[in-house]
Design a protein around this motif. Structure first.
Motif, mmCIF file in Angstrom:
data_model
loop_
_atom_site.group_PDB
_atom_site.id
_atom_site.type_symbol
_atom_site.label_atom_id
_atom_site.label_comp_id
_atom_site.label_asym_id
_atom_site.label_seq_id
_atom_site.Cartn_x
_atom_site.Cartn_y
_atom_site.Cartn_z
ATOM 1 N N LYS A 86 0.835 -1.207 0.000
ATOM 2 C CA LYS A 86 0.000 0.000 0.000
ATOM 3 C C LYS A 86 0.870 1.257 0.000
ATOM 4 O O LYS A 86 0.618 2.204 -0.758
ATOM 5 N N ASP A 87 1.899 1.271 0.865
ATOM 6 C CA ASP A 87 2.774 2.450 0.948
ATOM 7 C C ASP A 87 3.476 2.717 -0.380
ATOM 8 O O ASP A 87 3.622 3.859 -0.807
ATOM 9 N N LYS A 88 3.926 1.637 -1.033
ATOM 10 C CA LYS A 88 4.612 1.784 -2.330
ATOM 11 C C LYS A 88 3.651 2.308 -3.400
ATOM 12 O O LYS A 88 4.024 3.118 -4.248
ATOM 13 N N LEU A 89 2.408 1.817 -3.371
ATOM 14 C CA LEU A 89 1.415 2.284 -4.353
ATOM 15 C C LEU A 89 1.112 3.770 -4.146
ATOM 16 O O LEU A 89 0.980 4.524 -5.111
ATOM 17 N N LEU A 90 1.023 4.192 -2.882
ATOM 18 C CA LEU A 90 0.779 5.609 -2.596
ATOM 19 C C LEU A 90 1.948 6.471 -3.074
ATOM 20 O O LEU A 90 1.765 7.571 -3.586
ATOM 21 N N GLU A 91 3.155 5.913 -2.894
ATOM 22 C CA GLU A 91 4.363 6.618 -3.351
ATOM 23 C C GLU A 91 4.304 6.818 -4.869
ATOM 24 O O GLU A 91 4.588 7.901 -5.387
ATOM 25 N N GLN A 92 3.911 5.756 -5.583
ATOM 26 C CA GLN A 92 3.776 5.844 -7.054
ATOM 27 C C GLN A 92 2.645 6.802 -7.437
ATOM 28 O O GLN A 92 2.765 7.565 -8.389
ATOM 29 N N ALA A 93 1.555 6.750 -6.664
ATOM 30 C CA ALA A 93 0.395 7.587 -6.972
ATOM 31 C C ALA A 93 0.763 9.068 -6.966
ATOM 32 O O ALA A 93 0.264 9.857 -7.770
ATOM 33 N N LYS A 94 1.692 9.445 -6.065
ATOM 34 C CA LYS A 94 2.109 10.853 -5.979
ATOM 35 C C LYS A 94 2.742 11.331 -7.289
ATOM 36 O O LYS A 94 2.690 12.509 -7.617
ATOM 37 N N LYS A 95 3.339 10.390 -8.031
ATOM 38 C CA LYS A 95 3.980 10.742 -9.308
ATOM 39 C C LYS A 95 2.938 10.972 -10.408
ATOM 40 O O LYS A 95 3.247 11.489 -11.467
ATOM 41 N N HIS A 96 1.692 10.519 -10.161
ATOM 42 C CA HIS A 96 0.647 10.622 -11.190
ATOM 43 C C HIS A 96 -0.445 11.618 -10.815
ATOM 44 O O HIS A 96 -1.520 11.608 -11.413
ATOM 45 N N LEU A 97 -0.177 12.448 -9.787
ATOM 46 C CA LEU A 97 -1.205 13.404 -9.350
ATOM 47 C C LEU A 97 -1.743 14.218 -10.512
ATOM 48 O O LEU A 97 -0.992 14.630 -11.395
ATOM 49 N N SER A 98 -3.044 14.439 -10.527
ATOM 50 C CA SER A 98 -3.784 15.208 -11.546
ATOM 51 C C SER A 98 -3.969 14.463 -12.861
ATOM 52 O O SER A 98 -4.424 15.026 -13.840
ATOM 53 N N GLU A 99 -3.613 13.161 -12.903
ATOM 54 C CA GLU A 99 -3.933 12.359 -14.083
ATOM 55 C C GLU A 99 -4.494 11.014 -13.618
ATOM 56 O O GLU A 99 -4.127 10.532 -12.549
#
Length: 228
Positions: A46-59
């Motif tokens: 979960k933590d790793k997915l959230l970390e990746q999610a931050k790279k895709h903010l606004s898309e």
């Protein structure tokens, strides 16, 4: 989703994405479960997915995150030391960004009380949440404090897991739950050091618990109406 792991065995991951109204400008809440992974490993994923999610903010990101974890799961769960260090950094980022939040829930009833209580205690422990599960007459309240992302994940678990039984004794999801309050912990609020299950014989005893935690306003606003 099914993921090929290092030893070429299939790992079945159950991913749940809770998309807020202003997604994708805001990160989704993510819940990770797997019968083949430990709870700690699920938290790492979960933590790793959230970390990746931050790279895709606004898309839009859900599809990309699923593809990413299918390709990287073996690295996420095979490097505990590295994951641990990055996880600490990430949790600091989340804490700075969101602070400590508080959630007050009202449950209508518990038919399978012992099992239900055990489940709530486990979720609170796994998600590093503190607070109280409170019983007073027919009133059942859950008061939680912790990282906002973990509070959100608790809510997802509470609403999507089979935590109780229906009138015929069959396992069922919690449908009679009310979110009374979800707010940031303020300076006047006292932090709970642990999660405890407590019973109160009078409303005054219950009020005292809230007052001790600096939550008098919370009590007077939400608890007395439940008695009507």
């Amino acid at each position: 989703i099914s993921v090929k792991e290092l030893l070429d065995t299939d790992v079945l991951l159950k991913l749940l994405f809770h998309l807020p109204v202003n997604y994708p400008s805001t990160l989704p809440a993510i819940s990770v479960n797997s019968d083949q992974l430990t709870r700690a490993q699920c938290m790492d994923v979960k933590d790793k997915l959230l970390e990746q999610a931050k790279k895709h903010l606004s898309e839009p990101m859900v599809h990309d995150l699923i593809l990413w974890i299918q390709q990287h799961l073996k690295y996420v769960i095979k490097q505990p030391a590295a994951v641990c260090n990055e996880k600490t950094t990430l949790s600091k980022e989340i804490s700075t960004e969101d602070g400590i939040w508080m959630l007050l829930l009202h449950l209508d009833h518990m038919r399978a009380r012992a099992k239900y209580v055990k489940t709530v205690e486990k979720w609170a422990s796994d998600l590093r949440l503190t607070g109280r599960l409170m019983f007073m007459g027919k009133i059942i309240l859950i008061l939680l404090q912790g990282d906002r992302s973990n509070i959100k994940e608790y809510l997802i678990l509470q609403k999507t897991s089979k935590v109780d039984v229906d009138s015929s004794g069959k396992k069922c999801k919690e449908k009679m739950i009310s979110v009374l309050c979800e707010t940031k912990v303020q300076s006047q609020h006292k932090r709970f050091q642990m999660f405890e299950v407590k019973e109160y014989s009078t409303l005054d005893e219950l009020r005292e618990e809230f007052e001790t935690a600096g939550l008098t306003t919370l009590f007077s606003e939400f608890v007395p109406p439940l008695l009507k």
